[in-house]
Design an enzyme around this catalytic site. Structure first.
Site, PDB file in Angstrom:
ATOM      1  N   GLU A  91       0.828  -1.204   0.000  1.00 27.24           N
ATOM      2  CA  GLU A  91       0.000   0.000   0.000  1.00 27.24           C
ATOM      3  C   GLU A  91       0.866   1.258   0.000  1.00 27.24           C
ATOM      4  O   GLU A  91       1.601   1.499   0.956  1.00 27.24           O
ATOM      5  CB  GLU A  91      -0.865  -0.016   1.269  1.00 27.24           C
ATOM      6  CG  GLU A  91      -1.780   1.181   1.401  1.00 27.24           C
ATOM      7  CD  GLU A  91      -2.699   1.074   2.607  1.00 27.24           C
ATOM      8  OE1 GLU A  91      -2.277   0.490   3.633  1.00 27.24           O
ATOM      9  OE2 GLU A  91      -3.824   1.591   2.535  1.00 27.24           O
ATOM     10  N   GLU A 144     -12.006   1.516   4.955  1.00 27.87           N
ATOM     11  CA  GLU A 144     -11.068   1.683   6.060  1.00 27.87           C
ATOM     12  C   GLU A 144     -11.128   3.156   6.432  1.00 27.87           C
ATOM     13  O   GLU A 144     -10.455   3.998   5.827  1.00 27.87           O
ATOM     14  CB  GLU A 144      -9.646   1.287   5.643  1.00 27.87           C
ATOM     15  CG  GLU A 144      -8.661   1.393   6.807  1.00 27.87           C
ATOM     16  CD  GLU A 144      -7.225   1.306   6.355  1.00 27.87           C
ATOM     17  OE1 GLU A 144      -6.500   0.438   6.841  1.00 27.87           O
ATOM     18  OE2 GLU A 144      -6.818   2.142   5.503  1.00 27.87           O
TER      19      GLU A 144
HETATM   20  C1  LER Z   1      -3.457   1.008   6.379  1.00 27.64           C
HETATM   21  O1  LER Z   1      -4.240   0.380   5.388  1.00 27.64           O
HETATM   22  C2  LER Z   1      -3.348   2.462   6.113  1.00 27.64           C
HETATM   23  O2  LER Z   1      -4.031   2.992   5.268  1.00 27.64           O
HETATM   24  C3  LER Z   1      -2.369   3.257   6.869  1.00 27.64           C
HETATM   25  O3  LER Z   1      -2.834   4.556   7.070  1.00 27.64           O
HETATM   26  C4  LER Z   1      -1.884   2.607   8.139  1.00 27.64           C
HETATM   27  O4  LER Z   1      -1.257   3.513   8.954  1.00 27.64           O
HETATM   28 MN    MN Z   2      -5.322   1.800   3.924  1.00 25.66          MN
END
Ligand code: LER
Ligand code: MN
Length: 280
Positions: A156, A250
Site C-alpha cells: 500500500e 477503512e
Molecule cells: C493502512 O491500510 C493504512 O491505510 C495506513 O494509514 C496505516 O497507517
Molecule cells: Mn489503507
C-alpha cells in the site's frame, strides 16, 4: 460491487480500523449492514484463535478479501527496513506466518496479505538506497513463500506523514518492477491517494492490473460521502481497469463505527448502478 470493511481482531491504536472490540458482535453488525466481506487486521496470527475466527466468519457468511498486518509495526515496531537485522528478520517471519491464515479463507480467491507500515520508514542513520534494498529483499522472500499457496501480497502506498518509503502509485509500480514477482502488487487507498497522487483516476488507470486490493475513505478519512472525494468517478476508473476484487472501507469510526459503516454502504451502493454493468 463487493464491499468489505476493516475489523481489528486484536487491540490496536490504529484509528481507522473501523471496527474494534467484540468480534462476534462486530461481525454480526457488519453482515447485517449488508457488507459482503470483512478485512481482518491481524497483528500476530499465533496470538489469536483462528478456528474460532474462521467459524464466526463462516457463520456470518462473510468473505475475507485481505488481511492487514500493519499493527506488527504499530504495536511492536517490526519492519522490513529496521537497521537491526533481528527486527527485519522478525518482520519477514511475521508476514510469512500470515500465509497459512490467508489460505484458510475463500476458496474462490484467497485473502491478500497487505504490506502497509510493516515495510517501515527510512530510520535515522540509514541510507535510502540501503532501506530500499532491504525492502526489496524482504518482499521477494515473502512473495516467494506465498506463491505456492496462491496468495498475493499487496503493498500500500502510504502518505508522507506516515512513511518515507513508497508514498504513491508510481513509486509502487517501480517497486513492482524491482521485486519482479507475479503475486506482488498494490493496494490503493483513496485517503492516501488524495494526499499524494497528482490525479487519482489517472493513477488508478496506470496501476491497472496491479491493483490487488482497494481501500476507501473520504478526503477527511471519514466514510465515503463524509468528505469531498468523487467516488462515482474514482470507482468508475477502478472498474474500468477490469478490477474484480473488493472495495474495502477503512475509515475513522465517525461519528461512530456503525453509523459510518452504514453511511458508507448507502453512499457506495447509490453510486453502483451508474457504473459499468457486469463489472460490479
Ligand atoms: C493502512 O491500510 C493504512 O491505510 C495506513 O494509514 C496505516 O497507517
Ligand atoms: Mn489503507
Amino acid at each position: 460491487m463487493k464491499l468489505s470493511i476493516v475489523l481489528s481482531t486484536q487491540p490496536a491504536q490504529f484509528q481507522a480500523a473501523t471496527f474494534k472490540g467484540d468480534l462476534d458482535a462486530n461481525l454480526a453488525r457488519i453482515a447485517s449492514l449488508g457488507y459482503d466481506g470483512v478485512e481482518l487486521a491481524i497483528r500476530d496470527p499465533k496470538l489469536i484463535d483462528l478456528d474460532k475466527l474462521e467459524r464466526l466468519i463462516r457463520q456470518h457468511k462473510l468473505a475475507v478479501p485481505a488481511i492487514g498486518t500493519g499493527q506488527a509495526w504499530g504495536e511492536e515496531g517490526l519492519s522490513f527496513t529496521d537497521p537491526d537485522p533481528a527486527i527485519r528478520r522478525a518482520a519477514i517471519e511475521r508476514i510469512k506466518s500470515h500465509v497459512p491464515v490467508a489460505a484458510r479463507f475463500n476458496a474462490e480467491r484467497p485473502a491478500a496479505i497487505i504490506i502497509g507500515l510493516v515495510r517501515g520508514i527510512v530510520k535515522p542513520g540509514v541510507d535510502y538506497v540501503q532501506a530500499m534494498d532491504w525492502l526489496i529483499g524482504a518482499l521477494r522472500e515473502c512473495s516467494l513463500a506465498a506463491e505456492p499457496f496462491g496468495i498475493r501480497l499487496a503493498l500500500e502506498p502510504i502518505n508522507r506523514y506516515e512513511t518515507t518509503l513508497i508514498n504513491n502509485a508510481a513509486q509502487g509500480l517501480e517497486l513492482i518492477g524491482r521485486v519482479a514477482a507475479r503475486n506482488f502488487g498494490l493496494l490503493l487507498d483513496t485517503f492516501h491517494m488524495n494526499i499524494e497522487e497528482p490525479n487519482i483516476q489517472d493513477s488508478i488507470r496506470q496501476a491497472g492490473d496491479w491493483i490487488f486490493h482497494f481501500h476507501v475513505a473520504d478526503s477527511n478519512r471519514w466514510y465515503p460521502g463524509g468528505g469531498h472525494l468523487d467516488f462515482r468517478s474514482i470507482l468508475t476508473a477502478l472498474f474500468a481497469t477490469g478490477y474484480t476484487g473488493f472495495v474495502s472501507g477503512e475509515f475513522l469510526p465517525m461519528p461512530d463505527a456503525a453509523t459510518g459503516a452504514q453511511k458508507a454502504i448507502e453512499h457506495l451502493r447509490a453510486i453502483a448502478p451508474s457504473l459499468t454493468q457486469g463489472k460490479i
